[in-house]
Scaffold this motif. Structure first.
Motif, mmCIF file in Angstrom:
data_model
loop_
_atom_site.group_PDB
_atom_site.id
_atom_site.type_symbol
_atom_site.label_atom_id
_atom_site.label_comp_id
_atom_site.label_asym_id
_atom_site.label_seq_id
_atom_site.Cartn_x
_atom_site.Cartn_y
_atom_site.Cartn_z
ATOM 1 N N VAL A 1 70.873 -17.515 87.313
ATOM 2 C CA VAL A 1 69.751 -17.799 86.428
ATOM 3 C C VAL A 1 68.882 -18.846 87.111
ATOM 4 N N VAL A 2 67.583 -18.753 86.960
ATOM 5 C CA VAL A 2 66.671 -19.764 87.503
ATOM 6 C C VAL A 2 65.968 -20.438 86.336
ATOM 7 N N ARG A 3 66.162 -21.757 86.216
ATOM 8 C CA ARG A 3 65.432 -22.496 85.179
ATOM 9 C C ARG A 3 64.102 -22.963 85.759
ATOM 10 N N ILE A 4 63.032 -22.511 85.138
ATOM 11 C CA ILE A 4 61.698 -22.866 85.592
ATOM 12 C C ILE A 4 61.175 -24.062 84.805
ATOM 13 N N ASN A 5 60.079 -24.625 85.277
ATOM 14 C CA ASN A 5 59.388 -25.664 84.534
ATOM 15 C C ASN A 5 58.580 -25.043 83.393
ATOM 16 N N SER A 6 58.213 -25.871 82.452
ATOM 17 C CA SER A 6 57.389 -25.422 81.335
ATOM 18 C C SER A 6 56.056 -24.893 81.832
ATOM 19 N N LEU A 7 55.589 -23.805 81.227
ATOM 20 C CA LEU A 7 54.277 -23.281 81.573
ATOM 21 C C LEU A 7 53.161 -24.219 81.130
ATOM 22 N N ALA A 8 53.492 -25.210 80.307
ATOM 23 C CA ALA A 8 52.493 -26.192 79.886
ATOM 24 C C ALA A 8 52.158 -27.171 81.002
ATOM 25 N N GLY A 9 52.981 -27.214 82.051
ATOM 26 C CA GLY A 9 52.754 -28.123 83.172
ATOM 27 C C GLY A 9 52.289 -27.393 84.411
ATOM 28 N N ALA B 1 53.873 -21.388 88.935
ATOM 29 C CA ALA B 1 54.319 -21.174 90.317
ATOM 30 C C ALA B 1 55.806 -20.842 90.353
ATOM 31 N N ASP B 2 56.605 -21.503 89.502
ATOM 32 C CA ASP B 2 58.031 -21.191 89.425
ATOM 33 C C ASP B 2 58.253 -19.747 88.991
ATOM 34 N N ALA B 3 57.550 -19.326 87.943
ATOM 35 C CA ALA B 3 57.718 -17.968 87.431
ATOM 36 C C ALA B 3 57.306 -16.932 88.477
ATOM 37 N N GLU B 4 56.261 -17.218 89.218
ATOM 38 C CA GLU B 4 55.825 -16.293 90.268
ATOM 39 C C GLU B 4 56.853 -16.216 91.398
ATOM 40 N N ALA B 5 57.546 -17.322 91.663
ATOM 41 C CA ALA B 5 58.616 -17.298 92.668
ATOM 42 C C ALA B 5 59.789 -16.460 92.177
ATOM 43 N N VAL B 6 60.078 -16.542 90.890
ATOM 44 C CA VAL B 6 61.154 -15.735 90.307
ATOM 45 C C VAL B 6 60.833 -14.246 90.434
ATOM 46 N N ALA B 7 59.553 -13.886 90.353
ATOM 47 C CA ALA B 7 59.152 -12.481 90.435
ATOM 48 C C ALA B 7 59.571 -11.837 91.749
ATOM 49 N N LEU B 8 59.803 -12.627 92.790
ATOM 50 C CA LEU B 8 60.200 -12.103 94.093
ATOM 51 C C LEU B 8 61.701 -11.879 94.208
ATOM 52 N N LEU B 9 62.459 -12.267 93.168
ATOM 53 C CA LEU B 9 63.914 -12.159 93.198
ATOM 54 C C LEU B 9 64.368 -10.825 92.607
ATOM 55 N N PRO B 10 65.618 -10.419 92.861
ATOM 56 C CA PRO B 10 66.135 -9.188 92.248
ATOM 57 C C PRO B 10 65.985 -9.218 90.729
ATOM 58 N N SER B 11 65.800 -8.051 90.140
ATOM 59 C CA SER B 11 65.466 -7.979 88.720
ATOM 60 C C SER B 11 66.622 -8.343 87.792
ATOM 61 N N ASP B 12 67.846 -8.449 88.326
ATOM 62 C CA ASP B 12 68.961 -8.852 87.479
ATOM 63 C C ASP B 12 69.177 -10.367 87.489
ATOM 64 N N VAL B 13 68.367 -11.106 88.230
ATOM 65 C CA VAL B 13 68.392 -12.568 88.173
ATOM 66 C C VAL B 13 67.618 -12.995 86.921
ATOM 67 N N ALA B 14 68.266 -13.774 86.082
ATOM 68 C CA ALA B 14 67.652 -14.169 84.816
ATOM 69 C C ALA B 14 66.744 -15.379 85.006
ATOM 70 N N VAL B 15 65.840 -15.573 84.062
ATOM 71 C CA VAL B 15 64.976 -16.753 84.065
ATOM 72 C C VAL B 15 65.238 -17.535 82.790
ATOM 73 N N LEU B 16 65.387 -18.843 82.928
ATOM 74 C CA LEU B 16 65.667 -19.743 81.809
ATOM 75 C C LEU B 16 64.405 -20.534 81.496
ATOM 76 N N ILE B 17 63.951 -20.420 80.248
ATOM 77 C CA ILE B 17 62.684 -21.014 79.831
ATOM 78 C C ILE B 17 62.956 -22.292 79.046
ATOM 79 N N PRO B 18 62.374 -23.431 79.466
ATOM 80 C CA PRO B 18 62.526 -24.669 78.711
ATOM 81 C C PRO B 18 61.479 -24.756 77.595
ATOM 82 N N LYS B 19 61.632 -25.756 76.753
ATOM 83 C CA LYS B 19 60.639 -25.957 75.700
ATOM 84 C C LYS B 19 59.304 -26.410 76.312
#
Length: 210
Positions: free
Chosen positions: A58-66, A71-89
């Motif tokens: 799982v990759v925990r990204i920074n808040s989209l409010a910051g 940029a974190d989410a776009e980096a996750v897009a390059l990873l295999p599709s079974d890698v999860a993304v963890l969204i903070p508040k």
């Protein structure tokens, strides 16, 4: 579930030696503000190492409010599709939709870091079938409640249990908050998570998982 800092390569064989089932590569709290780009450059290699060791990643990204979140989410897009993304508040339907747009279709995990999350999680689960797991963030939950961080505090545990109940009612897996401290605290946290119906527990350092 073990967090590893996204800007520091673990020691050789650390993923293999860890007894944790899941690795969260953390681009948020564990990474200093001026090292976000470094962490994103390291992300693919860290994910590959953890997957090679048989870990779910799982990759925990920074808040989209910051400034770092997109940029974190776009980096996750390059990873295999079974890698999860963890969204903070802060987490709402617009934020979740934007993460999926930027990061691509993949499993979603959400942090439960405020008392109001218990009232929102069911709606989010209904809107997004990709949402699978909630991780309770005890540090920020305590901050939201206006209390000191004490893993055994009754008010903190009641808020965490409310998030657990709501998330599990929506069919989600729920991971209890980070076990700070040494092995004694880890054992207490694991026992409490098991006894109160959580599906797992998170911790910070790989050395604590062995």
């Amino acid at each position: 579930v073990v967090y590893v800092a996204g800007d520091r390569l673990p020691k050789s064989n650390a993923f293999i030696e860890s007894l944790a089932d899941t690795v969260i590569v953390d681009l948020e709290d564990s990474v200093a503000d001026d090292r976000g780009e470094i962490a994103r450059d390291m992300l693919a290699a860290m994910v590959a190492d953890a997957r090679a060791a048989g870990k779910f990643v799982v990759v925990r990204i920074n808040s989209l409010a910051g400034p770092e979140g997109a940029a974190d989410a776009e980096a996750v897009a390059l990873l295999p599709s079974d890698v999860a993304v963890l969204i903070p508040k802060p987490i709402g339907k617009d934020v979740v939709a934007q993460v999926l747009k930027l990061g691509g279709p993949r499993p979603l995990w959400c942090m439960g870091e405020d008392a109001g999350f218990a009232a929102r999680v069911g709606k989010l689960a209904n809107l997004f079938h990709q949402l699978e797991v909630v991780v309770v963030g005890l540090k920020d939950l305590a901050l939201d409640l206006g209390i000191d961080l004490d893993l055994d505090d009754a008010m903190l545990r009641a808020a965490a249990n409310a998030i657990r109940n709501a998330a599990q009612a929506a069919g989600l897996i729920v991971i209890d908050g980070v076990a700070y401290g040494g092995m004694d605290q880890l054992h207490r946290s694991v026992a409490r998570a098991r006894d109160t119906g959580f599906d797992g527990v998170s911790l910070i350092r790989l050395r604590d998982a062995a």
